[in-house]
Design an enzyme around this catalytic site. Structure first.
Site, PDB file in Angstrom:
ATOM      1  N   ILE A 275       0.843  -1.202   0.000  1.00 25.18           N
ATOM      2  CA  ILE A 275       0.000   0.000   0.000  1.00 25.18           C
ATOM      3  C   ILE A 275       0.871   1.243   0.000  1.00 25.18           C
ATOM      4  O   ILE A 275       0.595   2.216  -0.710  1.00 25.18           O
ATOM      5  CB  ILE A 275      -0.951   0.002   1.214  1.00 25.18           C
ATOM      6  CG1 ILE A 275      -1.905  -1.192   1.143  1.00 25.18           C
ATOM      7  CG2 ILE A 275      -1.746   1.308   1.273  1.00 25.18           C
ATOM      8  CD1 ILE A 275      -2.729  -1.405   2.402  1.00 25.18           C
TER       9      ILE A 275
ATOM     10  N   ARG B 152      -3.635   1.120  11.134  1.00 22.10           N
ATOM     11  CA  ARG B 152      -4.413   0.630  12.256  1.00 22.10           C
ATOM     12  C   ARG B 152      -4.491   1.737  13.301  1.00 22.10           C
ATOM     13  O   ARG B 152      -3.523   2.444  13.557  1.00 22.10           O
ATOM     14  CB  ARG B 152      -3.774  -0.619  12.867  1.00 22.10           C
ATOM     15  CG  ARG B 152      -4.156  -1.903  12.155  1.00 22.10           C
ATOM     16  CD  ARG B 152      -5.611  -2.262  12.413  1.00 22.10           C
ATOM     17  NE  ARG B 152      -6.006  -3.539  11.829  1.00 22.10           N
ATOM     18  CZ  ARG B 152      -6.634  -3.678  10.679  1.00 22.10           C
ATOM     19  NH1 ARG B 152      -6.904  -2.609   9.953  1.00 22.10           N
ATOM     20  NH2 ARG B 152      -6.987  -4.867  10.240  1.00 22.10           N
TER      21      ARG B 152
ATOM     22  N   GLU C  85     -12.714   1.303  17.330  1.00 13.46           N
ATOM     23  CA  GLU C  85     -13.759   1.445  16.316  1.00 13.46           C
ATOM     24  C   GLU C  85     -15.017   0.669  16.715  1.00 13.46           C
ATOM     25  O   GLU C  85     -14.924  -0.413  17.294  1.00 13.46           O
ATOM     26  CB  GLU C  85     -13.240   0.930  14.974  1.00 13.46           C
ATOM     27  CG  GLU C  85     -12.089   1.776  14.437  1.00 13.46           C
ATOM     28  CD  GLU C  85     -11.533   1.242  13.125  1.00 13.46           C
ATOM     29  OE1 GLU C  85     -12.049   0.222  12.620  1.00 13.46           O
ATOM     30  OE2 GLU C  85     -10.575   1.835  12.621  1.00 13.46           O
TER      31      GLU C  85
ATOM     32  N   HIS D  41     -13.353   4.266   8.553  1.00 13.85           N
ATOM     33  CA  HIS D  41     -12.606   3.096   8.085  1.00 13.85           C
ATOM     34  C   HIS D  41     -13.095   2.638   6.701  1.00 13.85           C
ATOM     35  O   HIS D  41     -13.551   1.514   6.509  1.00 13.85           O
ATOM     36  CB  HIS D  41     -12.715   1.938   9.080  1.00 13.85           C
ATOM     37  CG  HIS D  41     -11.589   0.950   8.957  1.00 13.85           C
ATOM     38  ND1 HIS D  41     -11.116   0.224  10.030  1.00 13.85           N
ATOM     39  CD2 HIS D  41     -10.835   0.564   7.893  1.00 13.85           C
ATOM     40  CE1 HIS D  41     -10.133  -0.567   9.631  1.00 13.85           C
ATOM     41  NE2 HIS D  41      -9.943  -0.378   8.325  1.00 13.85           N
TER      42      HIS D  41
ATOM     43  N   GLY E  19     -11.123   2.724   3.910  1.00 14.85           N
ATOM     44  CA  GLY E  19      -9.966   2.565   3.027  1.00 14.85           C
ATOM     45  C   GLY E  19     -10.206   1.691   1.811  1.00 14.85           C
ATOM     46  O   GLY E  19      -9.823   2.030   0.698  1.00 14.85           O
TER      47      GLY E  19
END
Length: 318
Positions: free
Chosen positions: A154, A230, A259, A277, A279
């Site tokens: 990534i 994270r 979360e 979240h 992504g």
């Protein structure tokens, strides 16, 4: 009897494929999972979960004949691979198929924070431009020094996406790589060198709160922190304090420590952009992730192999 337990949300495509290969039980259909497992856990051979839910100990301890675990996501720190390895249970995840999407999310957060995009958009949508005029000038996203914590798949995709913005890339990780980017062994030293720190590091004990007060102080009053890795990587209390005091300039966050809880202080700060979240949250990417998660578990049932086992489990196939 059910031989596959599904702990996570699944798409209709995944459900169709799973029903053709397994006798499936979904956790959300069970009123009391531990009690059900006490009665039927011996029949469960496979578990499908995700990186957030992981594999709870109360589940793992009740499935004595478990053969494999497939995780729908790239992160797997919520799965204790030490325990699964001890029992010879391989774990797979879904890397590569979400690299570009998560990198794009990091880029969007970076651009949004630098240009105050959310604040500017809300100002315009509320009609305040007409009544109050424009907001203060923002800072350019071009030609910045950007440090990446975790230059994996990534991170490399992000570096490519940043190239058109004239970014000077640095990185910090476990080892130096064969590229033209500047390498730092010290995260604090890299933070001192860059304008923006983008975190794409995995979770776990080795990275817990690695982005701390010292790192944020090194970034400085004009510095920006982006996190798409994270939530546990960043000390959220220290982050809120640094942003509140002006010791840090801004932040863009897609992941959080607890979360779906996002601290109110972070939600309300105008120099912070938060997203839930997302992504990898596109139709195309989630479809690819789901397909790979199912491929892994179907392949294990058919041949005892998995397409993308996590690194800690590769030795189980040798």
């Amino acid at each position: 009897m059910a031989d596959l337990m599904v702990l996570c949300s699944t798409t209709p495509e995944m459900q169709l494929r799973l029903s053709g290969a397994f006798d499936v039980v979904y956790e959300h259909d069970l009123p009391d999972v531990p009690t059900w497992l006490d009665e039927h856990g011996e029949d469960i051979r496979y578990i499908l979960t995700d990186g957030h839910l992981g594999l709870p100990s109360e589940v793992l301890s009740r499935v004595p004949n478990l053969k494999a675990v497939s995780s729908y996501g790239v992160g797997y720190d919520a799965i204790d691979t030490g325990k699964t390895n001890a029992r010879g249970i391989p774990v797979s995840h879904t890397p590569s198929v979400l690299d570009e999407e998560v990198a794009t999310t990091a880029l969007l957060l970076y651009l949004s924070v630098m240009r105050g995009f959310v604040t500017q958009a809300n100002h315009a949508k509320a009609g305040r431009w007409e009544t109050q005029g424009g907001l203060p000038l923002t800072r350019s996203a071009d030609g910045r020094k950007i440090g990446i914590l975790g230059l994996g798949r990534i991170g490399k995709a992000l570096a490519r996406k940043l190239a058109p913005f004239g970014a000077e890339i640095s990185y910090c990780g476990r080892s130096i790589q064969d590229n033209d980017y500047q390498y730092f062994t010290s995260l604090t030293e890299m933070a001192r060198h860059v304008d923006v720190l983008i975190c794409i590091a995995p979770g776990g004990a080795s990275t817990h709160h690695i982005v701390n007060t010292d790192v944020m102080a090194a970034l400085g009053a004009n510095g920006v922190l982006i996190n798409v890795g994270r939530g546990s990587v960043v000390d959220e209390i220290a982050l809120a304090s640094a942003l509140n005091s002006g010791a840090l300039g801004g932040a863009g966050l897609d992941v959080f420590e607890n979360e779906p809880y996002i601290p109110k202080t972070l939600r309300e700060m105008p120099n912070v952009v938060v997203t839930p979240h997302i992504g990898s949250a596109t139709i195309e990417t989630r479809r690819a992730m789901g397909a790979l998660a199912v491929d892994n578990i179907v392949e294990h049932k058919a041949s005892g192999k998995m397409h993308t086992p996590v690194p800690e489990c590769i030795h189980l196939f040798n």
